[in-house]
Enzyme design. Structure first.
Site, PDB file in Angstrom:
ATOM      1  N   GLY A 260       0.808  -1.213   0.000  1.00  0.00           N
ATOM      2  CA  GLY A 260       0.000   0.000   0.000  1.00  0.00           C
ATOM      3  C   GLY A 260       0.838   1.259   0.000  1.00  0.00           C
ATOM      4  O   GLY A 260       0.286   2.366   0.069  1.00  0.00           O
ATOM      5  N   ASP A 261       2.140   1.118  -0.051  1.00  0.00           N
ATOM      6  CA  ASP A 261       3.042   2.270  -0.116  1.00  0.00           C
ATOM      7  C   ASP A 261       4.279   1.833  -0.891  1.00  0.00           C
ATOM      8  O   ASP A 261       4.236   0.838  -1.615  1.00  0.00           O
ATOM      9  CB  ASP A 261       3.368   2.778   1.295  1.00  0.00           C
ATOM     10  CG  ASP A 261       3.614   4.286   1.345  1.00  0.00           C
ATOM     11  OD1 ASP A 261       4.332   4.784   0.454  1.00  0.00           O
ATOM     12  OD2 ASP A 261       3.101   4.958   2.251  1.00  0.00           O
TER      13      ASP A 261
END
Length: 480
Positions: A260-261
């Site tokens: 997610g990053d």
């Protein structure tokens, strides 16, 4: 961060299929590395251990319900006595082992069987509060302290965390929900964090759903990170894969990350705090990495880079449905430098940006930063890269009065998406040269005359960590 929603939707099935295929491939690779001979399970490590114990010897229960925090810590405390006598290894056998945070010891191996799952407790009381890192001055989620990581160590020598592709599950949904609701009093725990240490190995594991960053070595040197599968939902907050932070002599290779990053975020401290500590990340090699991160970078340099980042070598990288390839993030107030960066043989499929450099990444820990502390960004080299289905080839924006210099891009082919209505290149406050780059770069990156630029630099020497051999160690089958 933003990304084209149409791109995310149209490629979700392709991502899922690719993830499944690569997951199977990764499992097979790990299995091929693990040989069984005479009831011994072999594995590769920087050092083998003379003594062994199994978690169940210390009251561990792998039912997925009983807390094993005391069992883990009791086992490690007991095994620490063998550090002067050949060290010790703790075996985590098949089962689901619920636990809160526990601390490692030196000359120690934590070995997870392929059917072992360490489940991170969602009970906040199982994570003591510790001080912010000196180079950050505060927690990343907010002012003040932070929850200690699930697997934690400080001032250690010779530590191995490995296995037969066993799993460490951070059960991060509890923490993500509290983060989104702004209900956290302290910064979320990481999955693995090692501080002020040397000779660290983290290999052949599956790490999933960390509350925040998955692997965070900081103020540490001589690190091997290899054969990791890291997975988190692509909309989970700040679930970076691997974040070397003020580290020296690090090798990251053969990893597959869905995040997610940023898949890999290279860091060295935040504004005035990072400047004061002054510990760079340097001598870092990243190779054979596959990344999926629709809202973030495959490799990010910064934004917390105030101790400096230099001598980073990345090669044989595959990016799929990610926001950007290599991204440099900095701003006035960061100070220090990002320099001597070398990237080659990178393949990208469905990207928003191939190249992204930003001198305006303006998050600051507090109002005490010096806006006159300008970062130096120089000698950035990219070569032998191919990308397809790209929205923007390059978005390169230095700082007015402090341009990014020495940018070199050679032998790069970028296929712009038929849906894109953006200019392929946007450039300001940068200086550099290109050769054999398509589409034609901006005027600040002129195409040298044919033959005058043979190709951008990539060092021919080896970093010390690249020549560190791994020994064949073993775990007795009786433990399983």
């Amino acid at each position: 961060m933003e990304f084209c929603r149409r791109t995310k939707t149209s490629h979700i099935i392709a991502i899922a299929l690719l993830f499944f295929i690569l997951g199977l491939a990764n499992s097979r690779v790990v299995e091929s590395r693990k040989q069984r001979r005479s009831n011994l399970f072999d594995f590769q490590a920087i050092n083998c251990r003379k003594h062994s114990a199994v978690l169940t010897d210390f009251g561990g229960k792998g039912d997925g319900i009983t807390s094993n925090t005391k069992a883990f810590q009791s086992a490690i405390n007991h095994l620490s006595q063998f550090a002067p006598d050949g060290g010790a290894q703790l075996i985590v056998p098949p089962g689901k082992w619920l636990t809160g945070s526990f601390n490692l010891t030196s000359h120690f191996t934590l070995y997870l069987h392929q059917n072992a799952v360490i489940l991170a407790s969602q009970d906040e009381s199982e994570y003591p509060i510790i001080e912010p890192l000196a180079s950050y001055g505060r927690g990343r989620d907010g002012p003040g302290g932070r929850y200690i990581s699930l697997i934690f160590g400080t001032n250690l020598v010779d530590v191995v965390i490995t296995g037969g592709n066993g799993t460490i599950d951070g059960q991060g949904s509890y923490w993500w929900d509290k983060f989104h609701k702004e209900e956290l009093k302290y910064t979320r725990p990481y999955l693995i964090e090692i501080l002020y240490s040397q000779q660290i190995q983290i290999t052949n594991l599956t790490l999933i759903n960390s509350p925040s960053w998955h692997v965070h070595p900081v103020y540490t040197r001589d690190i091997i990170i290899q054969g990791l599968t890291i997975r988190a939902p692509v909309d989970s907050p700040n679930t970076d894969g691997i974040n070397p932070d003020s580290c020296t002599n690090t090798r990251i290779e053969d990893c597959f990350i869905v995040s997610g990053d940023d898949c890999i975020a290279v860091k060295s401290g935040w504004d005035e705090y990072g400047i004061k500590v002054g510990l760079p990340t340097q001598q870092l090699v990243i190779r054979r990495l596959t990344c999926i991160s629709p809202d973030s970078a495959v490799i990010a340099l910064g934004s917390e880079m105030s101790g400096g980042i230099k001598d980073v070598r990345a090669e044989d990288i595959t990016a799929i449905a990610s926001q950007s390839g290599v991204r440099i993030k900095t701003a006035p107030g960061r100070g220090a430098y990002v320099k001597d960066i070398y990237v080659r043989r990178m393949t990208m499929h469905t990207m928003k940006y191939v190249f992204w450099m930003a001198g305006s990444y303006g998050e600051h820990p507090d109002e005490g930063y010096d806006p006159k502390a300008l970062p130096v960004v120089q000698n950035i080299n990219f070569k032998d890269m191919v990308a397809e289905n790209v929205t923007i080839a390059g978005n390169l924006a230095g700082i007015e009065g402090d341009p990014f210099t020495g940018i070199c891009i050679s032998n790069v082919s970028i296929g712009i998406s038929s849906f894109s209505k953006k200019k392929p290149w946007n450039c300001s406050d940068i200086e550099g040269v290109t050769s054999n780059v398509s589409p034609q770069p901006c005027s600040l990156l002129p195409d040298n005359a044919p033959g005058s630029l043979k190709g951008c630099d990539f060092p021919e020497d080896q970093l010390p960590i690249e020549s560190v051999p791994l020994k064949t160690c073993s775990v007795a089958g009786k433990y399983f």
